[in-house]
Scaffold this motif. Structure first.
Motif, PDB file in Angstrom:
ATOM      1  N   PHE A 159      30.254  18.158  11.961  1.00  0.00           N
ATOM      2  CA  PHE A 159      29.101  18.699  11.244  1.00  0.00           C
ATOM      3  C   PHE A 159      27.857  18.276  12.014  1.00  0.00           C
ATOM      4  N   VAL A 160      27.072  19.264  12.451  1.00  0.00           N
ATOM      5  CA  VAL A 160      25.882  18.998  13.243  1.00  0.00           C
ATOM      6  C   VAL A 160      24.647  19.469  12.483  1.00  0.00           C
ATOM      7  N   ILE A 161      23.695  18.555  12.289  1.00  0.00           N
ATOM      8  CA  ILE A 161      22.461  18.875  11.568  1.00  0.00           C
ATOM      9  C   ILE A 161      21.369  19.199  12.589  1.00  0.00           C
ATOM     10  N   PRO A 162      20.850  20.428  12.598  1.00  0.00           N
ATOM     11  CA  PRO A 162      19.769  20.773  13.518  1.00  0.00           C
ATOM     12  C   PRO A 162      18.411  20.422  12.927  1.00  0.00           C
ATOM     13  N   SER A 163      17.552  19.820  13.737  1.00  0.00           N
ATOM     14  CA  SER A 163      16.208  19.461  13.279  1.00  0.00           C
ATOM     15  C   SER A 163      15.223  19.612  14.428  1.00  0.00           C
ATOM     16  N   ALA A 164      15.325  20.769  15.133  1.00  0.00           N
ATOM     17  CA  ALA A 164      14.533  20.976  16.345  1.00  0.00           C
ATOM     18  C   ALA A 164      13.825  22.325  16.366  1.00  0.00           C
ATOM     19  N   ASP A 165      13.639  22.939  15.198  1.00  0.00           N
ATOM     20  CA  ASP A 165      12.923  24.206  15.043  1.00  0.00           C
ATOM     21  C   ASP A 165      13.485  25.300  15.929  1.00  0.00           C
ATOM     22  N   THR A 166      12.689  25.878  16.830  1.00  0.00           N
ATOM     23  CA  THR A 166      13.163  26.999  17.647  1.00  0.00           C
ATOM     24  C   THR A 166      14.394  26.607  18.455  1.00  0.00           C
ATOM     25  N   ALA A 167      14.445  25.375  18.923  1.00  0.00           N
ATOM     26  CA  ALA A 167      15.604  24.897  19.686  1.00  0.00           C
ATOM     27  C   ALA A 167      16.861  24.804  18.830  1.00  0.00           C
ATOM     28  N   ASP A 168      16.708  24.874  17.496  1.00  0.00           N
ATOM     29  CA  ASP A 168      17.873  24.860  16.614  1.00  0.00           C
ATOM     30  C   ASP A 168      18.858  25.969  16.964  1.00  0.00           C
ATOM     31  N   ALA A 169      18.349  27.071  17.525  1.00  0.00           N
ATOM     32  CA  ALA A 169      19.232  28.185  17.871  1.00  0.00           C
ATOM     33  C   ALA A 169      20.361  27.733  18.786  1.00  0.00           C
ATOM     34  N   GLY A 170      20.064  26.841  19.721  1.00  0.00           N
ATOM     35  CA  GLY A 170      21.100  26.337  20.615  1.00  0.00           C
ATOM     36  C   GLY A 170      22.133  25.513  19.884  1.00  0.00           C
ATOM     37  N   ILE A 171      21.676  24.727  18.908  1.00  0.00           N
ATOM     38  CA  ILE A 171      22.591  23.899  18.112  1.00  0.00           C
ATOM     39  C   ILE A 171      23.497  24.785  17.262  1.00  0.00           C
ATOM     40  N   GLN A 172      22.893  25.804  16.649  1.00  0.00           N
ATOM     41  CA  GLN A 172      23.674  26.721  15.817  1.00  0.00           C
ATOM     42  C   GLN A 172      24.687  27.494  16.658  1.00  0.00           C
ATOM     43  N   GLN A 173      24.277  27.913  17.849  1.00  0.00           N
ATOM     44  CA  GLN A 173      25.192  28.636  18.731  1.00  0.00           C
ATOM     45  C   GLN A 173      26.392  27.779  19.105  1.00  0.00           C
ATOM     46  N   ALA A 174      26.119  26.522  19.420  1.00  0.00           N
ATOM     47  CA  ALA A 174      27.206  25.611  19.785  1.00  0.00           C
ATOM     48  C   ALA A 174      28.161  25.425  18.615  1.00  0.00           C
ATOM     49  N   ALA A 175      27.614  25.261  17.414  1.00  0.00           N
ATOM     50  CA  ALA A 175      28.455  25.083  16.229  1.00  0.00           C
ATOM     51  C   ALA A 175      29.322  26.315  16.000  1.00  0.00           C
ATOM     52  N   ASP A 176      28.725  27.503  16.123  1.00  0.00           N
ATOM     53  CA  ASP A 176      29.475  28.745  15.948  1.00  0.00           C
ATOM     54  C   ASP A 176      30.622  28.845  16.953  1.00  0.00           C
ATOM     55  N   GLU A 177      30.307  28.530  18.194  1.00  0.00           N
ATOM     56  CA  GLU A 177      31.294  28.679  19.264  1.00  0.00           C
ATOM     57  C   GLU A 177      32.397  27.630  19.191  1.00  0.00           C
ATOM     58  N   GLU A 178      32.046  26.436  18.741  1.00  0.00           N
ATOM     59  CA  GLU A 178      33.008  25.328  18.737  1.00  0.00           C
ATOM     60  C   GLU A 178      33.745  25.176  17.408  1.00  0.00           C
ATOM     61  N   THR A 198       6.036  34.007  15.160  1.00  0.00           N
ATOM     62  CA  THR A 198       7.157  34.943  15.140  1.00  0.00           C
ATOM     63  C   THR A 198       8.434  34.306  15.672  1.00  0.00           C
ATOM     64  N   GLN A 199       8.409  32.991  15.933  1.00  0.00           N
ATOM     65  CA  GLN A 199       9.577  32.297  16.450  1.00  0.00           C
ATOM     66  C   GLN A 199       9.985  31.157  15.528  1.00  0.00           C
ATOM     67  N   GLY A 200      11.289  30.901  15.489  1.00  0.00           N
ATOM     68  CA  GLY A 200      11.779  29.799  14.680  1.00  0.00           C
ATOM     69  C   GLY A 200      11.628  30.078  13.197  1.00  0.00           C
ATOM     70  N   THR A 201      11.750  29.035  12.395  1.00  0.00           N
ATOM     71  CA  THR A 201      11.630  29.175  10.942  1.00  0.00           C
ATOM     72  C   THR A 201      10.467  28.373  10.375  1.00  0.00           C
ATOM     73  N   TRP A 202      10.091  27.282  11.025  1.00  0.00           N
ATOM     74  CA  TRP A 202       9.037  26.419  10.495  1.00  0.00           C
ATOM     75  C   TRP A 202       7.679  27.122  10.508  1.00  0.00           C
ATOM     76  N   ASP A 203       7.238  27.570  11.673  1.00  0.00           N
ATOM     77  CA  ASP A 203       5.931  28.213  11.774  1.00  0.00           C
ATOM     78  C   ASP A 203       5.942  29.613  11.173  1.00  0.00           C
ATOM     79  N   THR A 204       7.042  30.330  11.308  1.00  0.00           N
ATOM     80  CA  THR A 204       7.126  31.685  10.761  1.00  0.00           C
ATOM     81  C   THR A 204       6.958  31.679   9.244  1.00  0.00           C
ATOM     82  N   ALA A 205       7.718  30.823   8.571  1.00  0.00           N
ATOM     83  CA  ALA A 205       7.637  30.755   7.115  1.00  0.00           C
ATOM     84  C   ALA A 205       6.322  30.135   6.662  1.00  0.00           C
ATOM     85  N   GLY A 206       5.816  29.157   7.424  1.00  0.00           N
ATOM     86  CA  GLY A 206       4.527  28.564   7.084  1.00  0.00           C
ATOM     87  C   GLY A 206       3.396  29.561   7.195  1.00  0.00           C
ATOM     88  N   TYR A 207       3.445  30.388   8.228  1.00  0.00           N
ATOM     89  CA  TYR A 207       2.422  31.417   8.402  1.00  0.00           C
ATOM     90  C   TYR A 207       2.434  32.412   7.241  1.00  0.00           C
TER      91      TYR A 207
END
Length: 320
Positions: free
Chosen positions: A211-230, A38-47
């Motif tokens: 341009f920041v490419i996230p490749s850290a699954d659930t931790a991607d949320a932090g990368i996306q937040q930073a991109a949105d804010e900056e 139920t977290q992230g996109t990798w395991d959620t979509a795989g499940y």
């Protein structure tokens, strides 16, 4: 592609395991996931793909969440000993565990989804291996084409095989579009540490990456937040994330988990598994990019689509 908290494997109750109601005589299938489904996109979509496959094939499914790579051998042995006939591991980090355990359970088929270089000629091991070289190449091309500063960054979770390949070919794809592009790389050291990922992303943005490419699954949320804010651009990973991060996501990579898992189920039913490597790429419809792109000039999308078409047609050799 990831890892998480190690669980005790001393008893079935100690494993976070869920099952669905099926006929008592239905074949049993199980899946290993590194986080919760139920977290992230990798395991959620795989499940979701795993569950749909089990329903299509009339199988009795169960799954293990939060299964670390260290605990995987014990988890695999327990499942196989309990009579599970098909076990699917949803991360390249489970490769070593499968190769260790599979020889002792010849009547169980083991399948890995993510990345595998060799099945070791094991008659009961198959892998659906995403072409992470191609995947990374396209992401790098996209970031370089969209970047106005000529400075991009990629942030991974942990240094596992699929992550390493992806980073390597992001650099190649970026250079293919812009030979002078600067590519910063970093690892969070975790696939779940959102705060650390955001800290790293904020740092690379401060150094000039637009341009920041996230490749850290659930931790991607932090990368996306930073991109949105900056106010810089980014890309969604494995599933459409445009609605979640509407100010920064140009497009999202979408893995075709349903197709891959459906093929695994069909091949198991047909007795076709064992010592097989199946490559999932653009040509096989194993993954794609969402269209149209946002926040960039239409010429960026046209350039990236051309790269993707040339890859499918064999006009670009990413290994060169």
């Amino acid at each position: 592609m990831k890892t998480h908290t190690m669980l005790a494997i001393t008893a079935a109750a100690a494993i976070n395991c869920a099952s669905f109601a099926h006929a008592a005589d239905a074949p049993r299938v199980a899946a290993l996931f590194t986080q919760t489904v139920t977290q992230g996109t990798w395991d959620t979509a795989g499940y979701a793909g795993f569950k749909a496959m089990a329903e299509q094939q009339g199988m009795k499914p169960s799954y293990l969440e939060n299964t670390s790579y260290e605990s995987a051998p014990a988890a695999l042995r327990q499942l196989a000993s309990d009579g599970v006939k098909l076990i699917i591991a949803h991360s390249s980090g489970y490769s070593a565990a499968i190769k260790e355990v599979a020889p002792a359970f010849p009547n169980t088929q083991f399948v890995l989804y993510s990345y595998e270089g060799s099945t070791g000629n094991l008659p009961n091991y198959s892998a659906w291996s995403v072409d992470w070289d191609e995947y990374g190449f396209v992401l790098g091309a996209l970031a370089a084409a969209a970047s106005k500063s000529g400075h991009i960054a990629v942030i991974g979770g942990e240094s596992i095989p699929s992550s390493e390949r992806t980073m390597q070919f992001i650099k190649k794809g970026a250079a293919y579009v812009n030979p002078k592009v600067q590519v910063d790389t970093a690892y969070v050291g975790s696939f779940v540490d959102v705060a650390r990922a955001k800290e790293i992303a904020t740092g690379v943005i401060a150094r000039g990456a637009d341009f920041v490419i996230p490749s850290a699954d659930t931790a991607d949320a932090g990368i996306q937040q930073a991109a949105d804010e900056e106010g810089v651009l980014t890309i969604g990973s494995y599933a459409d994330q445009a609605e979640t991060y509407p100010n920064s996501v140009v497009t999202s990579t979408v893995m075709n988990f349903n197709k891959s898992y459906a093929d695994i189920g069909k091949d198991y039913a047909a007795g076709k598994l064992g010592n097989r490597l199946v490559t999932e790429n653009l040509a096989s419809s194993g993954w794609s990019l969402n269209m149209p792109f946002a926040h960039v000039d239409p010429s960026v999308q046209a350039k990236v689509v051309k790269v993707m078409d040339d890859l499918k047609a064999g006009k670009i050799n990413v290994e060169e």
